[in-house]
Design a protein around this motif. Structure first.
Motif, short mmCIF file in Angstrom:
data_model
loop_
_atom_site.label_atom_id
_atom_site.label_comp_id
_atom_site.label_asym_id
_atom_site.label_seq_id
_atom_site.Cartn_x
_atom_site.Cartn_y
_atom_site.Cartn_z
N LYS A 47 -0.37 14.68 1.31
CA LYS A 47 0.50 14.18 0.22
C LYS A 47 1.96 14.33 0.58
O LYS A 47 2.79 13.46 0.29
N LEU A 48 2.30 15.45 1.23
CA LEU A 48 3.68 15.65 1.66
C LEU A 48 4.10 14.58 2.66
O LEU A 48 5.19 14.03 2.58
N LEU A 49 3.19 14.27 3.59
CA LEU A 49 3.51 13.26 4.60
C LEU A 49 3.61 11.88 3.98
O LEU A 49 4.43 11.06 4.37
N GLN A 50 2.73 11.63 2.98
CA GLN A 50 2.78 10.34 2.29
C GLN A 50 4.12 10.18 1.57
O GLN A 50 4.78 9.15 1.68
N LEU A 51 4.54 11.24 0.88
CA LEU A 51 5.83 11.23 0.19
C LEU A 51 6.97 11.02 1.18
O LEU A 51 7.87 10.22 0.96
N LYS A 52 6.90 11.75 2.29
CA LYS A 52 7.95 11.65 3.31
C LYS A 52 8.03 10.22 3.85
O LYS A 52 9.10 9.67 4.06
N HIS B 174 0.83 -1.23 0.00
CA HIS B 174 0.00 0.00 0.00
C HIS B 174 0.85 1.26 0.00
O HIS B 174 0.38 2.34 -0.31
N LEU B 175 2.12 1.11 0.40
CA LEU B 175 2.99 2.29 0.52
C LEU B 175 3.47 2.76 -0.84
O LEU B 175 3.29 3.92 -1.22
N VAL B 176 4.07 1.85 -1.60
CA VAL B 176 4.65 2.27 -2.89
C VAL B 176 4.88 1.04 -3.77
O VAL B 176 5.16 -0.05 -3.28
N ASN B 177 4.71 1.26 -5.08
CA ASN B 177 5.03 0.20 -6.04
C ASN B 177 5.92 0.77 -7.14
O ASN B 177 5.74 1.91 -7.56
N PHE B 178 6.86 -0.04 -7.59
CA PHE B 178 7.79 0.41 -8.63
C PHE B 178 7.64 -0.46 -9.88
O PHE B 178 7.20 -1.60 -9.79
#
Length: 312
Positions: free
Chosen positions: A127-132, A69-73
């Motif tokens: 969004k900033l916190l998600q990116l961080k 859920h955090l990130v996919n590449f």
């Protein structure tokens, strides 16, 4: 192929303190930069970076399996590019506290993340916190523990104000003034610093009540005041607070200051010609200097290499 440029960063205020919710202020520093490139010949010069990316890629593969859920590449594209000789071409010195791994993390996210948050959209706090959060997980590969701020700064190329760990926003900093005497500068220690051992020393110290109290009552207090003063352009108050901060660091963060600089650090406080503080985790790399008169500081530090990063 050559990707976009990602810049180094300077955390003006907040090193160590932001772990304990002090304010922080981080600015991009365009003097150093890096970009992803492909070297099809796989020369000796690019081999080390390519090998690093190979290890980083397996870490990212694991990260997205554990935290889908955090990130996919786009792992296929990344691995294919690595096979073709992908490397990070960077002028950012490593172990100098100016964000070499941060720029690399930002570049990889920018090129290979699926559904990435872009700089062009409306950057809400969420969004900033998600990116961080994504960047913190990605950068832990290099440091063991990361706040995610370095890559965030590099990715957005904007000054970032850290109000607390879960409250960050892009910051407007006072514009630089030409021909002014006041300056922030980097002082080269000539030694490479390692982040992980320094953070370990800090975490060990945090087990002592006296150290925790000092952090809250002095270090965080002066750091927060410096951030406020800097953003409001209150130079007189700023230098008073930086002097206090410089003293607190000399008294309580000795292991983070290379031994041969203890005297120089003290001399700045005694003469008011300049004040030194840590740049990043310390232990080597750069130290940050603040002065009300750059000519006087240059004279006092004539045996050292100074780079001015901001004038006010």
């Amino acid at each position: 192929m050559r990707g976009p440029l990602f810049y180094s960063k300077i955390l003006l205020f907040g090193e160590y303190g932001i772990i304990k919710d002090s304010k922080g202020l981080s600015i991009p520093y365009n003097f150093y930069k890096g970009a992803l490139k492909i070297d099809t010949h796989k020369t000796v010069a690019t081999h080390k970076s390519n090998e690093n990316l190979k290890r980083f890629a397996s870490y990212l593969q694991q990260l997205q399996t554990e935290k889908p859920h955090l990130v996919n590449f786009d792992m296929d594209a990344l691995l294919k590019d690595i096979d073709n000789g992908l490397y990070f071409d960077s002028s950012i010195p490593q172990g100098y506290g100016v964000g070499s791994s941060g720029a690399l993390v930002a570049a990889i996210y920018d090129k290979y993340a699926a559904n990435k948050i872009t700089v062009l959209e409306n950057l809400t706090r969420d969004k900033l916190l998600q990116l961080k959060g994504i960047f913190a997980e990605m950068e832990s590969f290099f440091h063991g523990k990361s706040s995610g701020l370095d890559p965030l700064n590099s990715y957005l190329s904007l000054p970032i104000l850290i109000n607390s760990q879960d409250n960050i926003e892009p910051a407007g900093i006072p514009s630089q003034t030409e021909n002014s005497k006041g300056a922030v500068f980097l002082l080269d220690s000539g030694i490479t610093g390692e982040t992980a051992p320094m953070v370990h020393i800090f975490m060990e110290n945090m087990k002592q009540e006296g150290f925790r109290n000092m952090l809250k009552d002095q270090f965080v207090k002066h750091t927060d005041a410096c951030v406020e003063d800097f953003l409001q352009g209150d130079v007189n108050s700023l230098f008073g607070n930086i002097k206090q901060l410089s003293k607190v660091v000399l008294d309580n963060f000795k292991p983070m200051i290379p031994k041969q600089f203890h005297k120089l650090w003290k001399k700045g406080i005694e003469t008011n010609a300049y004040y030194l503080k840590l740049c990043g985790s310390g232990g080597g790399g750069y130290m940050l200097g603040f002065t009300e008169d750059i000519d006087e500081a240059r004279k006092a530090l004539k045996d050292y290499k100074l780079e001015v990063v901001y004038n006010f």
